[in-house]
Design a protein around this motif. Structure first.
Motif, PDB file in Angstrom:
ATOM      1  N   LEU A 172       0.879  -1.191   0.038  1.00 13.02           N
ATOM      2  CA  LEU A 172       0.059  -0.060   0.156  1.00 13.02           C
ATOM      3  C   LEU A 172       0.771   1.431   0.005  1.00 13.02           C
ATOM      4  O   LEU A 172       0.747   2.166  -0.849  1.00 13.02           O
ATOM      5  CB  LEU A 172      -1.014  -0.086   1.417  1.00 13.02           C
ATOM      6  CG  LEU A 172      -1.749   0.989   1.425  1.00 13.02           C
ATOM      7  CD1 LEU A 172      -2.918   1.071   0.015  1.00 13.02           C
ATOM      8  CD2 LEU A 172      -2.622   1.228   2.584  1.00 13.02           C
ATOM      9  N   LEU A 173       2.012   1.110   0.760  1.00 11.35           N
ATOM     10  CA  LEU A 173       2.775   2.365   0.832  1.00 11.35           C
ATOM     11  C   LEU A 173       3.515   2.508  -0.654  1.00 11.35           C
ATOM     12  O   LEU A 173       3.700   3.727  -0.894  1.00 11.35           O
ATOM     13  CB  LEU A 173       3.841   2.167   2.036  1.00 11.35           C
ATOM     14  CG  LEU A 173       4.468   3.449   2.635  1.00 11.35           C
ATOM     15  CD1 LEU A 173       3.499   4.182   3.376  1.00 11.35           C
ATOM     16  CD2 LEU A 173       5.964   3.245   3.371  1.00 11.35           C
ATOM     17  N   SER A 174       3.782   1.395  -1.042  1.00 17.01           N
ATOM     18  CA  SER A 174       4.605   1.663  -2.407  1.00 17.01           C
ATOM     19  C   SER A 174       3.605   2.188  -3.494  1.00 17.01           C
ATOM     20  O   SER A 174       4.098   2.754  -4.440  1.00 17.01           O
ATOM     21  CB  SER A 174       5.304   0.381  -2.867  1.00 17.01           C
ATOM     22  OG  SER A 174       6.134  -0.188  -2.022  1.00 17.01           O
ATOM     23  N   ARG A 221      11.912   3.053   0.998  1.00 17.93           N
ATOM     24  CA  ARG A 221      11.565   1.768   0.864  1.00 17.93           C
ATOM     25  C   ARG A 221      12.104   0.785   1.847  1.00 17.93           C
ATOM     26  O   ARG A 221      13.234   1.074   2.495  1.00 17.93           O
ATOM     27  CB  ARG A 221      12.075   1.202  -0.619  1.00 17.93           C
ATOM     28  CG  ARG A 221      11.499   2.014  -1.664  1.00 17.93           C
ATOM     29  CD  ARG A 221      12.133   1.292  -3.159  1.00 17.93           C
ATOM     30  NE  ARG A 221      11.584   0.155  -3.385  1.00 17.93           N
ATOM     31  CZ  ARG A 221      11.523  -0.622  -4.430  1.00 17.93           C
ATOM     32  NH1 ARG A 221      12.011  -0.065  -5.579  1.00 17.93           N
ATOM     33  NH2 ARG A 221      11.150  -1.626  -4.432  1.00 17.93           N
ATOM     34  N   GLN A 222      11.515  -0.369   2.127  1.00 25.69           N
ATOM     35  CA  GLN A 222      12.190  -1.221   3.297  1.00 25.69           C
ATOM     36  C   GLN A 222      13.473  -1.944   2.653  1.00 25.69           C
ATOM     37  O   GLN A 222      14.200  -2.008   3.570  1.00 25.69           O
ATOM     38  CB  GLN A 222      11.084  -2.355   3.352  1.00 25.69           C
ATOM     39  CG  GLN A 222      11.410  -3.326   4.156  1.00 25.69           C
ATOM     40  CD  GLN A 222      10.378  -4.576   4.327  1.00 25.69           C
ATOM     41  OE1 GLN A 222      10.653  -5.682   4.598  1.00 25.69           O
ATOM     42  NE2 GLN A 222       9.204  -3.971   4.095  1.00 25.69           N
ATOM     43  N   LEU A 225       7.584   6.175   5.150  1.00 32.85           N
ATOM     44  CA  LEU A 225       8.867   5.444   5.443  1.00 32.85           C
ATOM     45  C   LEU A 225       8.125   3.996   5.693  1.00 32.85           C
ATOM     46  O   LEU A 225       7.327   3.623   6.711  1.00 32.85           O
ATOM     47  CB  LEU A 225       9.261   5.838   6.776  1.00 32.85           C
ATOM     48  CG  LEU A 225       9.955   7.423   6.887  1.00 32.85           C
ATOM     49  CD1 LEU A 225      10.093   7.831   8.177  1.00 32.85           C
ATOM     50  CD2 LEU A 225      10.872   7.558   5.695  1.00 32.85           C
ATOM     51  N   ASP A 226       8.987   2.905   5.023  1.00 28.87           N
ATOM     52  CA  ASP A 226       8.755   1.467   5.185  1.00 28.87           C
ATOM     53  C   ASP A 226       9.356   0.837   6.356  1.00 28.87           C
ATOM     54  O   ASP A 226      10.742   0.819   5.960  1.00 28.87           O
ATOM     55  CB  ASP A 226       8.714   0.898   3.958  1.00 28.87           C
ATOM     56  CG  ASP A 226       7.912  -0.657   3.862  1.00 28.87           C
ATOM     57  OD1 ASP A 226       7.543  -0.827   4.888  1.00 28.87           O
ATOM     58  OD2 ASP A 226       7.956  -1.198   2.857  1.00 28.87           O
ATOM     59  N   GLU A 227       9.058   0.738   7.275  1.00 30.35           N
ATOM     60  CA  GLU A 227       9.776   0.054   8.411  1.00 30.35           C
ATOM     61  C   GLU A 227      11.166   0.790   8.818  1.00 30.35           C
ATOM     62  O   GLU A 227      12.201   0.470   8.774  1.00 30.35           O
ATOM     63  CB  GLU A 227      10.105  -1.472   8.158  1.00 30.35           C
ATOM     64  CG  GLU A 227       8.891  -2.076   7.952  1.00 30.35           C
ATOM     65  CD  GLU A 227       9.228  -3.524   7.860  1.00 30.35           C
ATOM     66  OE1 GLU A 227      10.129  -4.022   8.543  1.00 30.35           O
ATOM     67  OE2 GLU A 227       8.442  -4.420   7.277  1.00 30.35           O
ATOM     68  N   PRO A 228      11.148   2.075   9.193  1.00 34.77           N
ATOM     69  CA  PRO A 228      12.209   2.981   9.513  1.00 34.77           C
ATOM     70  C   PRO A 228      12.916   2.479  10.862  1.00 34.77           C
ATOM     71  O   PRO A 228      14.083   2.856  10.915  1.00 34.77           O
ATOM     72  CB  PRO A 228      11.567   4.301   9.766  1.00 34.77           C
ATOM     73  CG  PRO A 228      10.157   3.967  10.274  1.00 34.77           C
ATOM     74  CD  PRO A 228       9.644   2.938   9.372  1.00 34.77           C
ATOM     75  N   LEU A 229      12.370   1.581  11.405  1.00 35.72           N
ATOM     76  CA  LEU A 229      13.226   1.132  12.673  1.00 35.72           C
ATOM     77  C   LEU A 229      13.964  -0.154  12.378  1.00 35.72           C
ATOM     78  O   LEU A 229      14.655  -0.685  13.230  1.00 35.72           O
ATOM     79  CB  LEU A 229      12.097   0.692  13.645  1.00 35.72           C
ATOM     80  CG  LEU A 229      11.058   1.884  14.310  1.00 35.72           C
ATOM     81  CD1 LEU A 229      10.342   1.580  15.382  1.00 35.72           C
ATOM     82  CD2 LEU A 229      11.908   3.014  14.338  1.00 35.72           C
TER      83      LEU A 229
END
Length: 252
Positions: A43-45, A81-82, A159-163
């Protein structure tokens, strides 16, 4: 405001996103949560035009994201991206400079250098600016990529999984910085998170997904509750409150 309407994505006979409709509020930190395979990253992409959709539309303050010019989108929306991979051997500062490409096409001006310097300082990377990416830890590289996104200086940041690859201290610092982008700089930030408690602690708006659909969306207090978590994760998760903040606790 980002509005997604009827977003559908399929790979052969597998439906990854199923007629998703979602509005991302302006000036808020929105967290997308849910199990693996829920469709969060897809969805983010699609929202950032990194991936085509089979059906549906994406609008950003009236602009059709899926048909607008690349430069127009890149000056209004930045995405991380992740899976970040860079083939060339780049230094941290060279990577962050890429964030200014939509404005200067590679010919940096004084204001571009200033934006790069601000992003490096914001992510505490000044001491590493001349270090090559392959000389950094995973967490340091992640901060460098986020600095590149921040140097792009858009109103909307996805931001896809910034952590990813961040230890506890740096994960907390990262969420505080993202919170600061919203609170003091007026940005709209959307993050994909796997830790429901980080979402509860730092997000204004939480979207819970499962099997390519939105199960629920609302405040952390509305989403981080036993009933919703059961529907999303198929787990009975006790939720306690610490200083009026919901905390999900699951041991076995």
């Amino acid at each position: 405001m980002i509005t997604l309407d009827g977003i559908t994505k399929r790979y052969d006979d597998v439906t990854v996103l199923d007629d998703v409709c979602l509005t991302v509020p302006d000036g808020k930190l929105t967290a997308l949560v849910g199990p693996n395979g829920a469709g969060k990253s897809t969805l983010l992409s699609i929202a950032s035009r990194l991936l085509p959709t089979d059906a549906g539309t994406v609008h950003l303050d009236g602009m059709d994201v899926l048909t607008a010019r690349d430069t127009e989108v890149a000056q209004r929306l930045a995405v991380l991206r992740q899976d970040n991979r860079v083939a060339a051997r780049l230094s941290v500062v060279d990577l962050v400079r890429f964030g200014r490409f939509p404005y200067c096409r590679g010919r940096l001006r004084a204001e571009d250098h200033a934006a790069v310097a601000e992003a490096l300082a914001y992510m505490e990377l000044d001491d590493l600016r001349d270090r090559y990416l392959d000389q950094l830890s995973g967490g340091q590289r992640q901060r460098a990529f986020i600095a590149m996104v921040l140097a792009q200086d858009t109103d909307h940041v996805l931001l896809d999984e910034p952590l990813n690859n961040l230890d506890m201290r740096h994960a907390v610092q990262m969420m505080r910085r993202l919170r600061d982008l919203v609170t003091t700089r007026g940005k709209t930030v959307v993050v994909v998170l796997h830790d429901i408690n980080f979402a509860a602690a730092h997000a204004d708006h939480v979207v819970a997904m499962r099997d390519g659909r939105v199960v629920a969306a609302g405040t952390p207090q509305q989403i981080v509750c036993t009933d919703v978590l059961q529907a999303v994760y198929d787990l009975t998760v006790p939720v306690h409150h610490v200083e009026d903040q919901p905390v999900a606790v699951y041991f076995s």
